[in-house]
Scaffold this motif. Structure first.
Motif, PDB file in Angstrom:
ATOM      1  N   LEU A 330     117.149  -9.290  27.561  1.00  0.00           N
ATOM      2  CA  LEU A 330     117.264  -8.283  28.618  1.00  0.00           C
ATOM      3  C   LEU A 330     115.897  -7.927  29.178  1.00  0.00           C
ATOM      4  O   LEU A 330     115.733  -7.751  30.392  1.00  0.00           O
ATOM      5  CB  LEU A 330     117.961  -7.030  28.074  1.00  0.00           C
ATOM      6  N   ALA A 331     114.904  -7.823  28.301  1.00  0.00           N
ATOM      7  CA  ALA A 331     113.552  -7.512  28.752  1.00  0.00           C
ATOM      8  C   ALA A 331     113.020  -8.599  29.676  1.00  0.00           C
ATOM      9  O   ALA A 331     112.355  -8.317  30.674  1.00  0.00           O
ATOM     10  CB  ALA A 331     112.626  -7.327  27.549  1.00  0.00           C
ATOM     11  N   LEU A 332     113.309  -9.855  29.368  1.00  0.00           N
ATOM     12  CA  LEU A 332     112.861 -10.950  30.226  1.00  0.00           C
ATOM     13  C   LEU A 332     113.529 -10.877  31.601  1.00  0.00           C
ATOM     14  O   LEU A 332     112.874 -11.100  32.632  1.00  0.00           O
ATOM     15  CB  LEU A 332     113.167 -12.289  29.557  1.00  0.00           C
ATOM     16  N   VAL A 333     114.826 -10.573  31.614  1.00  0.00           N
ATOM     17  CA  VAL A 333     115.532 -10.450  32.897  1.00  0.00           C
ATOM     18  C   VAL A 333     114.952  -9.310  33.723  1.00  0.00           C
ATOM     19  O   VAL A 333     114.715  -9.439  34.929  1.00  0.00           O
ATOM     20  CB  VAL A 333     117.043 -10.244  32.664  1.00  0.00           C
ATOM     21  N   ILE A 334     114.693  -8.189  33.072  1.00  0.00           N
ATOM     22  CA  ILE A 334     114.159  -7.036  33.795  1.00  0.00           C
ATOM     23  C   ILE A 334     112.726  -7.298  34.240  1.00  0.00           C
ATOM     24  O   ILE A 334     112.301  -6.832  35.300  1.00  0.00           O
ATOM     25  CB  ILE A 334     114.269  -5.768  32.929  1.00  0.00           C
ATOM     26  N   TRP A 336     111.656 -10.127  35.262  1.00  0.00           N
ATOM     27  CA  TRP A 336     111.841 -10.890  36.506  1.00  0.00           C
ATOM     28  C   TRP A 336     112.189  -9.953  37.664  1.00  0.00           C
ATOM     29  O   TRP A 336     111.662 -10.089  38.769  1.00  0.00           O
ATOM     30  CB  TRP A 336     112.943 -11.932  36.300  1.00  0.00           C
ATOM     31  N   MET A 337     113.033  -8.980  37.407  1.00  0.00           N
ATOM     32  CA  MET A 337     113.383  -8.015  38.444  1.00  0.00           C
ATOM     33  C   MET A 337     112.149  -7.220  38.886  1.00  0.00           C
ATOM     34  O   MET A 337     111.964  -6.936  40.067  1.00  0.00           O
ATOM     35  CB  MET A 337     114.469  -7.075  37.942  1.00  0.00           C
ATOM     36  N   PRO A 341     109.842  -9.371  45.118  1.00  0.00           N
ATOM     37  CA  PRO A 341     109.796 -10.579  45.954  1.00  0.00           C
ATOM     38  C   PRO A 341     108.824 -11.637  45.447  1.00  0.00           C
ATOM     39  O   PRO A 341     108.792 -12.738  45.986  1.00  0.00           O
ATOM     40  CB  PRO A 341     109.356 -10.030  47.322  1.00  0.00           C
ATOM     41  N   ASN A 342     108.038 -11.310  44.426  1.00  0.00           N
ATOM     42  CA  ASN A 342     107.086 -12.291  43.902  1.00  0.00           C
ATOM     43  C   ASN A 342     107.746 -13.419  43.124  1.00  0.00           C
ATOM     44  O   ASN A 342     107.104 -14.430  42.833  1.00  0.00           O
ATOM     45  CB  ASN A 342     106.066 -11.592  42.998  1.00  0.00           C
ATOM     46  N   ALA A 343     109.024 -13.234  42.755  1.00  0.00           N
ATOM     47  CA  ALA A 343     109.709 -14.284  41.996  1.00  0.00           C
ATOM     48  C   ALA A 343     111.152 -14.454  42.444  1.00  0.00           C
ATOM     49  O   ALA A 343     111.962 -15.005  41.706  1.00  0.00           O
ATOM     50  CB  ALA A 343     109.655 -13.970  40.503  1.00  0.00           C
ATOM     51  N   GLY A 344     111.500 -13.957  43.618  1.00  0.00           N
ATOM     52  CA  GLY A 344     112.820 -14.187  44.183  1.00  0.00           C
ATOM     53  C   GLY A 344     113.820 -13.075  44.018  1.00  0.00           C
ATOM     54  O   GLY A 344     114.810 -13.016  44.763  1.00  0.00           O
ATOM     55  N   TRP A 361     109.951  -1.990  42.637  1.00  0.00           N
ATOM     56  CA  TRP A 361     110.491  -2.655  41.456  1.00  0.00           C
ATOM     57  C   TRP A 361     109.533  -2.616  40.279  1.00  0.00           C
ATOM     58  O   TRP A 361     109.945  -2.800  39.131  1.00  0.00           O
ATOM     59  CB  TRP A 361     110.869  -4.091  41.810  1.00  0.00           C
ATOM     60  N   GLU A 362     108.260  -2.383  40.527  1.00  0.00           N
ATOM     61  CA  GLU A 362     107.295  -2.369  39.430  1.00  0.00           C
ATOM     62  C   GLU A 362     107.612  -1.303  38.391  1.00  0.00           C
ATOM     63  O   GLU A 362     107.234  -1.424  37.225  1.00  0.00           O
ATOM     64  CB  GLU A 362     105.884  -2.181  39.979  1.00  0.00           C
ATOM     65  N   LYS A 363     108.328  -0.259  38.790  1.00  0.00           N
ATOM     66  CA  LYS A 363     108.660   0.791  37.823  1.00  0.00           C
ATOM     67  C   LYS A 363     109.557   0.274  36.697  1.00  0.00           C
ATOM     68  O   LYS A 363     109.669   0.919  35.649  1.00  0.00           O
ATOM     69  CB  LYS A 363     109.334   1.972  38.531  1.00  0.00           C
ATOM     70  N   LEU A 364     110.180  -0.899  36.883  1.00  0.00           N
ATOM     71  CA  LEU A 364     111.030  -1.445  35.826  1.00  0.00           C
ATOM     72  C   LEU A 364     110.238  -1.874  34.603  1.00  0.00           C
ATOM     73  O   LEU A 364     110.825  -2.193  33.564  1.00  0.00           O
ATOM     74  CB  LEU A 364     111.817  -2.649  36.363  1.00  0.00           C
ATOM     75  N   VAL A 365     108.921  -1.895  34.713  1.00  0.00           N
ATOM     76  CA  VAL A 365     108.099  -2.220  33.544  1.00  0.00           C
ATOM     77  C   VAL A 365     108.377  -1.227  32.410  1.00  0.00           C
ATOM     78  O   VAL A 365     108.169  -1.546  31.231  1.00  0.00           O
ATOM     79  CB  VAL A 365     106.605  -2.230  33.915  1.00  0.00           C
TER      80      VAL A 365
END
Length: 785
Positions: A330-334, A336-337, A341-344, A361-365
């Protein structure tokens, strides 16, 4: 068994509290305040105003000082419904504000530990998970933004309650989900709350054991009660979104800004690669050069360091523990999120419902940190339960440490060659700064991994039979504490609360003082201060946004979230330096001009306007321009649609023309009335105006016309129409009349009723279940002898 669990919980809480107290000792023992970035520019002044309102027994639902007025509860970011607001009732403001920040960080750690316990971790594993989240770079860095920090503090508690409700079931745990969901939403970040609820549901489906059908039903129940619990916060925000800036289509810059750059993923395990070479500097040249773009010149947070030791333990735990493995995936998926736009993912999200309205989206870190922290607890438990596996961990961690040590050696022994290798164009100085960051960060991470390898080897050899857990937690604390201690920034509280001669002068005049501050922040005025300190002092002295809120002075420039959509459209069509002229249409007659009063012409004010040197220390002038009153009867009127009204207010000389534009029909035979209007009560959410006219008239109230406002004329309901694009208008008959306007946050009362009903029902069911259990355990009553 229960007493043992309680003792374990107390031990975990004590360990986290001790680490928290040591890490934040400068804040706890000194008078420095959390004022970096939005904490000082927005949260400190706005919460000062909210604190003053709460102390006089008033929950503010409408902020009349930001722009032409904005919703408070529906706006979300100011967290007016959060229980931590009680701090302002029992402590001086500066102490309460600092306590809000510090308690949020501690709450985040305790929540992560509680969630780890629900996942089956031992007290040692729970302590590791709580520490890995509490001292993570993202959480510590979020001390610069109370909205996200307060939401983060409650999110792990929501996951813990949701796991218990999905695994054990019962109304008591559902009641806990309701409360935790409210706390998460009340923090002010609706996106963070939605993601927490989504993860709570995913957890019930993917991690909790049990038949699929039962897991599905309980996951649905978790989502239902989470939504009901958060209804007082979420429903007003959802009602406001269509009328706010979030309803408008995103500009290209909005999609490109605040997304995690792939290069910054390295900072999860190597601290501070792209930090500024000047502590406390908002602008990070290294980050901008290597990981930025035209829209992102500073990172979302100072540090995202999740800890080389914590990530290693998470990977170790995921090898054998299925739950930890799913958390890691889940951490890997998030992650990516978070790249947007840097990875689609950003492009995909734009075409999806709900996700298309999210940004930043950076707040998902935050979740990329929390999920591995929980998995790290599994790694600790695995190592302590199977000491022989410590050799494997020591070898893997030692090899990783050696690689980082090589990077440190290259940066330390051949900095010039490495700088030339990583240099972009002619940016030699920035390349040298990056090499310096590599030397420091890689060295720190290598040392942490070396310590972890040594502890793992000692555990494998049986040398730390009783101290293994303490040693592992100590490695995590040292690793994260040493790297992230610079991720929180303290500043003297006086920089945002010193007297403002400009504010004192404006408040001495009758009515609501309103200013326009079209000139840029000038931090160079105080070179002895750090950049942000000088900038926030400038805003406090000039009544700039959002310092104006604490000063109770209106400013057309509003620094907050989810502004009225129309205000955003107007601002997008005007030059920030010339906005003063059209602002006169809505009663903004004072312009703060720094340096020289002659600069007023740059703001569109005709030469010859009255200028007063209001703050000689800056210097700064208050320049007057002819402006319409806040309350008045309209003169000549034209009808127009929304687009036509916007073009009218943008036209040169609109205010001086004396004309107004109403969105709707102008009554046949209308003529400019003779009469007057007077404001007799101004109570934030309630305005009372007396109007006298010799003919039917349009009463103009130069405050934001937004959803939630209603009007009565002599006690009878009356509609509100849009006037001059942004303002309110109420038609009144000829004669003497009393007009009352009230603001009620849409869906706030309904949301509170839903949450209260859910709480009462679940409480009743939990009590009934408890009574049945006690009766069952007591058994049948023995017969009398």
């Amino acid at each position: 068994m229960a007493s043992e669990a309680r003792r374990g919980g107390v031990a975990v809480a004590a360990a986290l509290a001790a680490a928290w107290a040591i890490f934040f000792a400068p804040a706890l023992l000194g008078d420095g305040q959390f004022l970096y970035r939005d904490a000082g520019r927005m949260h400190h002044p706005v919460k000062r105003w909210i604190a003053e309102e709460l102390r006089r027994g008033h929950l503010p639902e409408w902020n009349p000082y930001a722009g032409m007025g904005v919703p408070v509860v529906a706006g979300g970011v100011d967290a007016p419904l959060h229980p931590l607001n009680a701090l302002f009732l029992v402590a001086p403001f500066e102490a309460a504000f600092k306590a809000w920040v510090l308690l949020s960080v501690l709450g985040a750690g305790l929540g992560a530990a509680a969630w780890a316990r629900q996942l089956g971790r031992t007290p040692a594993g729970a302590a590791a998970a709580g520490l890995a989240f509490m001292l993570s770079g993202f959480v510590v860095s979020s001390t610069d933004n109370l909205t996200y920090l307060t939401t983060l503090a409650a999110a792990p508690w929501l996951l813990a309650a949701a796991h218990a409700a999905a695994s054990a079931g019962g109304p008591g745990w559902l009641l806990a989900v309701t409360g935790a969901s409210f706390l998460t939403a009340a923090g002010g970040d609706p996106m963070g709350w939605a993601l927490a609820v989504a993860l709570a549901s995913a957890q019930a489906l993917l991690i909790v054991e049990g038949p699929p059908a039962r897991r599905g039903v309980r996951a649905a129940l978790v989502v239902l009660v989470a939504v009901l619990g958060a209804a007082p916060v979420v429903l007003p925000i959802l009602a406001w979104i269509p009328h706010s800036s979030r309803a408008a289509a995103f500009a290209a810059g909005e999609y490109a800004r605040w997304n995690l750059h792939p290069l910054r993923l390295l900072e999860l395990v190597v601290p501070d690669l792209f930090r500024s070479s000047t502590p406390g500097n908002l602008y990070a040249g290294v980050f901008h050069a290597y990981a930025g773009n035209a829209y992102t010149t500073i990172p979302w947070v100072v540090s995202i360091y999740a800890g080389a030791a914590a990530v290693s333990l998470a990977a170790f735990g995921a090898l054998r523990d299925r739950g930890a493995r799913r958390l890691a995936l889940l951490a890997l998926v998030i992650a990516w999120m978070a790249l947007g736009p840097n990875a689609g993912f950003g492009q995909l999200a734009r075409s999806l419902p709900i996700l298309s309205s999210f940004r930043f989206w950076e707040k998902l870190v935050a979740w990329v940190t929390l999920l591995p922290a929980a998995a790290a607890g599994a790694g600790v438990d695995r190592l302590l339960a199977n000491p022989r596996e410590g050799r494997r961990l020591a070898i893997a961690v030692g090899a990783s440490g050696a690689l980082l040590g090589g990077a440190w050696a290259a940066a330390a022994l051949a900095p010039g060659a490495l700088a030339r290798w990583v240099q972009l164009g002619d940016r030699t100085r920035l390349a040298e700064a990056l090499v310096a960051n590599v030397r420091e960060g890689a060295g720190a991470a290598a040392i942490s991994l070396g310590l972890l390898a040594a502890v793992a080897l000692l555990i494998a050899r049986g040398r730390l039979a009783r101290l293994g857990a303490a040693a592992l937690v100590a490695v995590l604390a040292l690793d994260l504490g040493a790297a992230n201690v610079r991720a929180y920034v303290l500043a003297p509280p006086g920089i945002v609360s010193e007297p403002s001669p400009i504010a004192e002068r404006l408040r001495a005049e009758p009515g609501l003082p309103r200013v326009v501050t079209p000139f840029r922040i000038a931090p160079e005025r105080w070179p002895e201060l750090r950049q942000f300190e000088a900038g926030w002092r400038w805003l406090a002295r000039t009544a700039g946004a959002a310092s104006n809120v604490a000063l109770r002075i209106g400013n057309l420039d509003a620094y907050t979230g989810m502004l009225p959509a129309r205000l955003i459209r107007f601002r997008s069509r005007t030059d920030p330096t010339t906005v003063a002229a059209p602002a006169a249409l809505w009663g903004f007659g004072a312009v703060v001009v720094p340096g020289s009063a002659a600069l007023a012409t740059q703001a569109g004010i005709p030469a010859g306007g009255e200028a007063t040197l209001a703050d000689p220390a800056l210097p700064a002038y208050v320049v007057r321009q002819p402006a319409r009153p806040r309350i008045a009867l309209a003169g000549p009127l034209d009808g127009a649609d929304e687009a036509g009204a916007l073009e009218f207010v943008l036209a040169p000389g609109a205010s001086a023309s004396g004309r107004s534009v109403v969105e709707g029909p102008v009554p046949a035979g209308y003529r400019p009335p003779v009469g007057e209007a007077r404001l007799v009560a101004d109570e934030g959410e309630r305005l009372v105006v007396t109007a006298r006219a010799d003919a039917p008239a349009l009463l103009v109230v130069n405050d934001a016309n937004t959803d939630g406002w209603s009007a009565t004329v002599d006690g009878l309901s009356s509609g509100i129409v849009a006037v001059n694009y942004l303002a309110r208008g109420i038609w009144v008959p000829a004669g003497d009349h009393t007009v009352e306007l009230r603001y009620r946050t849409p869906w706030l009362r309904a949301g509170a009723a839903l949450a209260a009903a859910a709480t009462l029902v679940l409480s009743a069911l939990a009590l009934r279940r408890g009574w049945r259990r006690r009766a069952s355990s007591a058994g049948p009553e023995a017969p009398a002898p």
